[in-house]
Structure formats: structure tokens, C-alpha cells
Scaffold this motif. Structure first.
Motif, PDB file in Angstrom:
ATOM      1  N   GLN A   1      38.528  77.457  60.454  1.00  0.00           N
ATOM      2  CA  GLN A   1      39.715  78.204  59.317  1.00  0.00           C
ATOM      3  C   GLN A   1      39.206  78.725  58.016  1.00  0.00           C
ATOM      4  O   GLN A   1      38.336  77.916  57.741  1.00  0.00           O
ATOM      5  CB  GLN A   1      40.498  76.680  58.903  1.00  0.00           C
TER       6      GLN A   1
ATOM      7  N   VAL B   1      38.606  64.394  61.500  1.00  0.00           N
ATOM      8  CA  VAL B   1      39.740  63.388  62.426  1.00  0.00           C
ATOM      9  C   VAL B   1      38.615  62.554  63.305  1.00  0.00           C
ATOM     10  O   VAL B   1      37.638  62.577  63.507  1.00  0.00           O
ATOM     11  CB  VAL B   1      40.560  63.755  63.608  1.00  0.00           C
TER      12      VAL B   1
ATOM     13  N   GLY C   1      35.389  74.246  68.252  1.00  0.00           N
ATOM     14  CA  GLY C   1      36.825  73.164  68.481  1.00  0.00           C
ATOM     15  C   GLY C   1      38.608  73.995  67.158  1.00  0.00           C
ATOM     16  O   GLY C   1      38.858  74.432  67.543  1.00  0.00           O
ATOM     17  N   GLN C   2      37.123  74.251  65.731  1.00  0.00           N
ATOM     18  CA  GLN C   2      38.145  74.807  65.308  1.00  0.00           C
ATOM     19  C   GLN C   2      37.128  75.581  63.882  1.00  0.00           C
ATOM     20  O   GLN C   2      36.468  75.943  63.589  1.00  0.00           O
ATOM     21  CB  GLN C   2      39.303  74.099  63.862  1.00  0.00           C
TER      22      GLN C   2
ATOM     23  N   THR D   1      35.876  62.099  69.693  1.00  0.00           N
ATOM     24  CA  THR D   1      35.949  61.755  70.781  1.00  0.00           C
ATOM     25  C   THR D   1      34.567  61.970  71.048  1.00  0.00           C
ATOM     26  O   THR D   1      33.414  62.100  70.587  1.00  0.00           O
ATOM     27  CB  THR D   1      36.680  63.379  71.718  1.00  0.00           C
TER      28      THR D   1
ATOM     29  N   GLU E   1      31.828  64.989  71.383  1.00  0.00           N
ATOM     30  CA  GLU E   1      31.725  66.114  70.222  1.00  0.00           C
ATOM     31  C   GLU E   1      30.965  65.629  68.914  1.00  0.00           C
ATOM     32  O   GLU E   1      30.477  66.006  67.853  1.00  0.00           O
ATOM     33  CB  GLU E   1      33.792  65.702  69.337  1.00  0.00           C
TER      34      GLU E   1
ATOM     35  N   THR F   1      41.517  69.114  59.505  1.00  0.00           N
ATOM     36  CA  THR F   1      42.342  70.142  58.914  1.00  0.00           C
ATOM     37  C   THR F   1      41.945  70.665  57.119  1.00  0.00           C
ATOM     38  O   THR F   1      41.265  69.230  56.600  1.00  0.00           O
ATOM     39  CB  THR F   1      44.053  69.245  58.827  1.00  0.00           C
TER      40      THR F   1
ATOM     41  N   GLY G   1      34.827  69.330  65.848  1.00  0.00           N
ATOM     42  CA  GLY G   1      35.644  68.284  66.312  1.00  0.00           C
ATOM     43  C   GLY G   1      36.637  68.610  65.923  1.00  0.00           C
ATOM     44  O   GLY G   1      37.215  70.098  65.052  1.00  0.00           O
ATOM     45  N   ASN G   2      37.857  67.696  65.346  1.00  0.00           N
ATOM     46  CA  ASN G   2      39.232  68.377  64.452  1.00  0.00           C
ATOM     47  C   ASN G   2      39.623  67.838  63.506  1.00  0.00           C
ATOM     48  O   ASN G   2      38.823  67.029  63.019  1.00  0.00           O
ATOM     49  CB  ASN G   2      40.935  66.675  65.973  1.00  0.00           C
TER      50      ASN G   2
ATOM     51  N   SER H   1      33.898  74.049  62.865  1.00  0.00           N
ATOM     52  CA  SER H   1      33.641  72.186  63.180  1.00  0.00           C
ATOM     53  C   SER H   1      33.855  72.287  64.479  1.00  0.00           C
ATOM     54  O   SER H   1      34.803  73.296  65.138  1.00  0.00           O
ATOM     55  CB  SER H   1      34.882  71.357  62.247  1.00  0.00           C
TER      56      SER H   1
END
Length: 584
Positions: A431, A464, A428-429, A467, A470, A577, A574-575, A572
Motif C-alpha cells: 500500500q 493483523v 501479501g499486501q 497465519t 507468514e 491496514t 502478512g495482512n 508486508s
């Protein structure tokens, strides 16, 4: 505290019929912490000595204070280290091998007709072969591919793992990695762009390569002059005398390291990352349940992962095989795993290995090429598994023998495998953040000094709410996250390597997402997860399953006041930051 195996954080677990019970493990606490076994789905991290705290242990920690006694260890030797140890220096730019990248295309356009490119940064001299006083003892003549073959090409009829043949250089860790990714032509072609002629129209004597370096893909240009003796290549080459991608790729990688000699004694997992940009993990075979490990490697192979393995020993004494046909201090490629049906033995666990020497030096024990056990497997299955009696360096062996004879396996995937099932999960992400440890400011070292440890860089990871797609049925409120810490490794000077510090990171759950975690918190709380014992690997990793909330990730060196650059990567499905908190 000196470097060595920590005795203060040894895991205490219970076994039931040889298997570790999740229930009993969750109740066993050592020094107010708990360590979950690495062969269970619920493990927090793949790294050794990782920790997670249960509520009862955390409560005791808050009331009585903590005594973590952080420890470190030296990276194990590969067995391929050269006769001379290369001196090390601090990082200073890391542009070795890249200085002429922008200038080379212009230089090629301005070459007089009939003149070929010559790389002044990696000249056809002994300084490109050796960083030490070592000498070949024979005259080395540098020749271009078209001077060695009538129809010289980068690739001949595509790419195959069987292309790779090792020379006299002790860099099988790199070549076994090349062999592993050769099963995916697109990956090789990203590193070695095709359509670069080695003679005829458009030929300039220059070849371009691409490597993943500390978060970015970079181009490396070399001239195509290769070292030879008596008219033949003596380092790596291809089986086909007209094919040169292996020899030229080895030269480009040597340029990044300063010399051919500097390639001796590396880590396969580092080469896999440099060639793919993926995530590589090392598995010590003696520390894992064989059933679990076979299943993981099998699923990884099916999912397209790349796998290498190595044996202990001194490669300088490995000019011949032992009585079993294996070479000490040597890296191999894992090219397949299978469980064929046998007439009397059921479905044995088998693994296929390739020696980069690509010759008759092969395993001669159970399930070797000519072993009678193969007569119990039907002909169709033998054909599907590629069972042959060729002296090509590739052979099958039983997995139990593999675990007994080899020390480690390195697995590289092009994306993270969060749930440790061998399959690349949806990302999903992804970073990444670069940072620096600055002595006197934020190079705080380990928790052996709480005051200094609190000055280390801190990164807020906010997970976060997941869902439904996930998560899995067992942990519907948790999100799988993979965290890696990489230290700077790019070289700056040809004659020096880069000093590698013992590194690691810790993860703490926090309630306040705005402020840094203060010293007092560390004094009364254990970490929620960690990368394990501090070690001087290039990159360390931890698999986490985190409930939604705020976490602080703290990268650190073991010794305080140790300067260094680093990169924190978080993956991840999922979400989440990720951001840096202000320095102390």
C-alpha cells in the motif's frame, strides 16, 4: 540543532569473539534506548541509528520523560558531482519531460511524408546538453541513428550487460544501473519498448520510454537525434555500433532531468528504482561484517537482485585509473559473486565487477584476469565463472579487497526482502499513500520541538494476527513489515533541481486506533522503531518485525515548517491496514 552525526544516540553493544551477542545487546541501553546491530536477523531496521525500546527502558522513559535529541546529516557526495552546481527550486508540478505525452502520438500521425519528429521540449541545442555556461569547445552535430550506422536498431541480438559503454558524461551511477538490469531482458524492454524502428517502414524519428516516477510508470517521448563530435557519439553508447538503446535511454533520462549535464552526480539506488519500480537499499561497506555482507549480496544475486557499487573520490580527476586499476569517484556494476574451490586457498570469497567504461581499465590485484591464483581453480569452474583476459572492463577480485576499495553497494529487488536473506519474499499486501507537509499546518519537523512534532501527519498501521505460513519458527507472533518514505523529486523546470529535505519517520505502538498520538505521549515515550538519522536521501526505509496491534507511523522533515510532498509505502507478507489519521 545543526546537521551532523548524532552523539546522543550512539549504540552500545557487547561483542563475543568479534561477534555481537543478542543477549548482551538486548541488555545494553544508551540514553534509555537500545540499538540492535545491522548484521543480525533480529535487527529492526537497516537504516543507521535506528532504535527500539525494551520494556525496562520504556518504563524509565514514562517516569522521567525523554530527551531524544534528533539529529540529521547531509547525503554523502558521490564524487561524480559536476563542475557547476545546479540551483534548486521548490516542487511545482513535477511534469518536466512529460508535457507532450498525450500530444505526441497525434503529432506523429499528422507528420507530412518524409518529415521526422523533432522534440521541441528537448531540442537539439546546447540547452539540452548543459544547464550551466559550460561548453564543449567543439562543434556539436546532432545526428539520428540511421545517419551513424548502416543498420541502426534499438537492440541487436538481445540485451547484455556488456552493451553499456560510458562516454564523457559523469553519469556512471545511471549507466551502472542500466548494466545491472540488462541481465533481465524483460525489464529493459519495459523501459525501452522493442519494435520501435530507427529507419525504414514505420520510422518517425521518435522513441518512447517508460520510467517509474513517484509511484507510477510514465511515458517519455524523445526524438532520436543524438549529440556527436567528428561524426561519433561522445556520451553513452553500445559496444555494437548498430545498437542504440543505451544512447537513446540516456537521452530520455536526461530529458527528465532537464539536460545531460544534470545527470552528473546522482545516486545509483535512485536510478535502479526509476528503471524497475523496485526497492533499493544502500549498504556502507565499512559498517557491515564482511561474512554477513557477502552472504547477503550472494543470496541477492541468486534471487535476481541488481547490485551496483561505487568508490570515493572526485570523478573530474578520474580520467585515469590508480595504480590498482580502479577509478576514484566512479560507479561500477556487481555482476556476480562466487566461492570457487581452490587447490590451496580453500573457497575464497570473490566478487565480479564491471566498469562501464568497458575497456582495459580493470583491477590488477589479487584475482584479476591474469592473476596466477586462477591456476589453482579447475578449467571447468573458470569457464563457468567467465574468467577471461579480455580488455572489457569486467574483472574478479577478492571480497576483502572489494570492501577495502569500495565505499558502498546499492541493492535493488523487485519486491521487498523482509527477513534480509537476499530473497524476494511473497508480498501479501503493498500500500502507498501520498501526503504533504504544509507549513503552519502539519510541517512539524523533528522531536526537538515536541509541540510542533505532534502536528506532523500520522498514519495508523494495523497489523493483523499472522497465519502460520507468514512467520518463522523464531518469531511466530511477529509479522515482517517494510516501511519506506519517499520525498517528491520530480523536476518542474529544466534549469532547476528539486530541494531535498532531511527526512525520516518514527513508529510508535499505540492502544487507541482512533485518535492521533498527542504531544504528551512523545514527551514520555521513545519510538518503537525509526528510519534512523534524518537525511536528504530521496527515500529512506526501515525493516520491522511487529506483533499484531496498532502502530502510528509519523513521517517528518528534520527542520520544522519545511514544505514538501511525500509518499509512504508499506510492504508486508502478512495482512495489515494503513490509513491516515485526521490532521491536528
Amino acid at each position: 540543532m545543526g546537521c551532523g552525526q548524532s552523539t546522543s544516540a550512539s549504540p552500545v553493544v557487547a561483542e563475543q569473539n568479534g561477534q555481537i551477542s543478542e543477549e548482551s545487546a538486548s541488555k545494553k541501553v544508551y540514553d534509555d534506548r537500545i540499538t540492535l546491530p545491522n548484521n543480525q536477523k533480529f535487527r529492526i531496521t537497516v537504516s543507521p541509528a535506528s532504535t527500539v525500546i525494551d520494556d525496562e527502558g520504556a518504563a524509565r522513559a514514562r517516569s522521567a520523560g525523554v530527551n531524544p535529541q534528533d539529529d540529521c546529516q547531509q547525503r554523502p557526495k558521490t564524487g561524480e558531482e559536476g563542475e557547476f552546481e545546479q540551483p534548486e527550486a521548490e516542487f511545482d508540478g513535477g511534469n518536466l519531460g512529460l508535457n507532450n505525452v498525450e500530444e505526441v502520438p497525434r503529432l506523429l500521425d499528422s507528420l507530412p511524408e518524409g518529415q521526422l519528429y523533432e522534440d521541441a521540449e528537448f531540442p537539439a541545442e546546447d540547452s539540452s546538453l548543459y544547464f550551466s555556461s559550460r561548453s564543449t569547445g567543439d562543434e556539436v552535430v546532432w545526428k539520428r541513428p540511421h545517419e551513424l550506422a548502416e543498420n541502426a536498431q534499438l537492440f541487436v541480438e538481445g540485451v547484455s550487460r556488456r552493451d553499456v559503454v560510458q562516454g564523457v558524461l559523469g553519469d556512471c551511477w545511471f549507466l551502472s544501473s542500466c548494466c545491472a538490469i540488462a541481465k533481465e531482458a524483460k525489464l529493459i524492454e519495459r523501459v525501452v519498448p522493442p519494435n520501435q524502428p530507427l529507419s525504414g517502414d514505420g520510422y518517425h524519428g521518435c522513441v518512447r520510454f517508460s520510467f517509474w516516477r513517484f509511484g507510477d510508470w510514465v511515458d517519455v517521448y524523445i526524438d532520436d537525434r543524438l549529440p556527436t563530435k567528428n561524426g561519433a557519439l561522445f556520451n553513452a553508447k553500445c559496444v555494437d555500433p548498430n545498437e542504440f538503446w543505451v544512447a537513446l535511454l540516456e537521452k530520455a533520462y536526461a530529458k527528465l532531468h532537464g539536460s545531460y549535464e544534470a545527470l552528473e552526480g546522482g545516486q545509483a539506488m535512485d536510478a535502479l528504482v526509476d528503471l524497475t519500480g523496485g526497492l533499493a537499499e544502500r549498504f556502507d561497506l565499512a559498517e557491515h561484517d564482511q561474512s554477513y555482507l557477502f552472504r547477503h549480496l550472494y543470496k541477492s544475486t541468486v534471487a535476481g537482485a541488481f547490485i551496483t557499487c561505487s568508490r570515493k573520490g572526485d570523478w573530474r580527476e578520474a580520467n585515469k585509473a590508480d595504480e590498482l586499476g580502479l577509478v576514484q569517484g566512479h560507479a561500477y556494476t556487481v555482476t556476480g559473486l562466487a566461492r570457487p574451490q581452490h587447490q590451496t586457498l580453500g573457497r575464497p570469497r570473490l566478487v565480479r565487477i564491471r566498469n562501464p567504461w568497458a575497456d582495459h581499465v580493470e583491477w590488477n590485484g589479487a584475482w584479476s584476469d591474469s592473476d596466477e591464483r586462477w591456476s589453482g581453480v579447475d578449467e571447468v569452474t573458470r569457464g563457468r565463472l567467465g574468467v577471461t583476459s579480455l580488455a572489457d572492463g569486467e574483472f574478479w577480485m577478492e571480497f576483502s579487497d572489494f570492501c577495502a576499495q569500495f565505499e558502498e553497494a546499492s541493492v535493488c529487488t523487485l519486491g521487498p526482502d523482509y527477513d534480509n536473506d537476499g530473497r524476494v519474499d511473497h508480498v501479501g499486501q503493498v500500500q502507498q499513500i501520498r501526503g504533504e507537509w504544509v507549513p503552519g499546518k502539519n510541517a512539524g519537523g523533528s522531536r526537538n520541538n515536541f509541540e510542533k512534532f505532534a502536528t506532523n501527519p500520522q498514519y495508523l498501521l494495523t497489523v493483523v494476527d499472522p497465519t502460520p505460513d507468514e512467520t518463522d519458527d523464531d518469531d511466530s507472533d511477529k509479522v515482517p513489515v517494510l516501511v519506506t518514505l519517499m520525498q517528491e523529486y520530480r523536476r518542474s523546470q529544466r534549469q532547476f533541481g528539486i530541494k531535498m529535505a532531511q527526512i525520516g519517520f518514527l513508529v510508535y505502538k499505540v492502544d487507541n486506533p482512533i485518535q492521533r498520538v498527542p504531544q504528551k505521549h512523545f514527551m514520555y515515550h521513545y519510538e518503537d522503531a525509526s528510519s534512523g538519522t534524518y537525511i536528504n536521501y530521496r527515500e529512506v526505509a526501515a525493516r520491522l518485525e511487529l506483533k499484531p496491534g496498532h502502530y502510528v507511523v509519523i513521517p517528518a522533515t528534520f527542520a520544522p515548517e519545511t514544505p514538501g510532498h511525500f509518499m509512504l509505502r508499506v510492504f508486508s507478507a502478512g495482512n495489515f491496514t494503513l490509513k491516515q489519521l485526521p490532521d491536528a
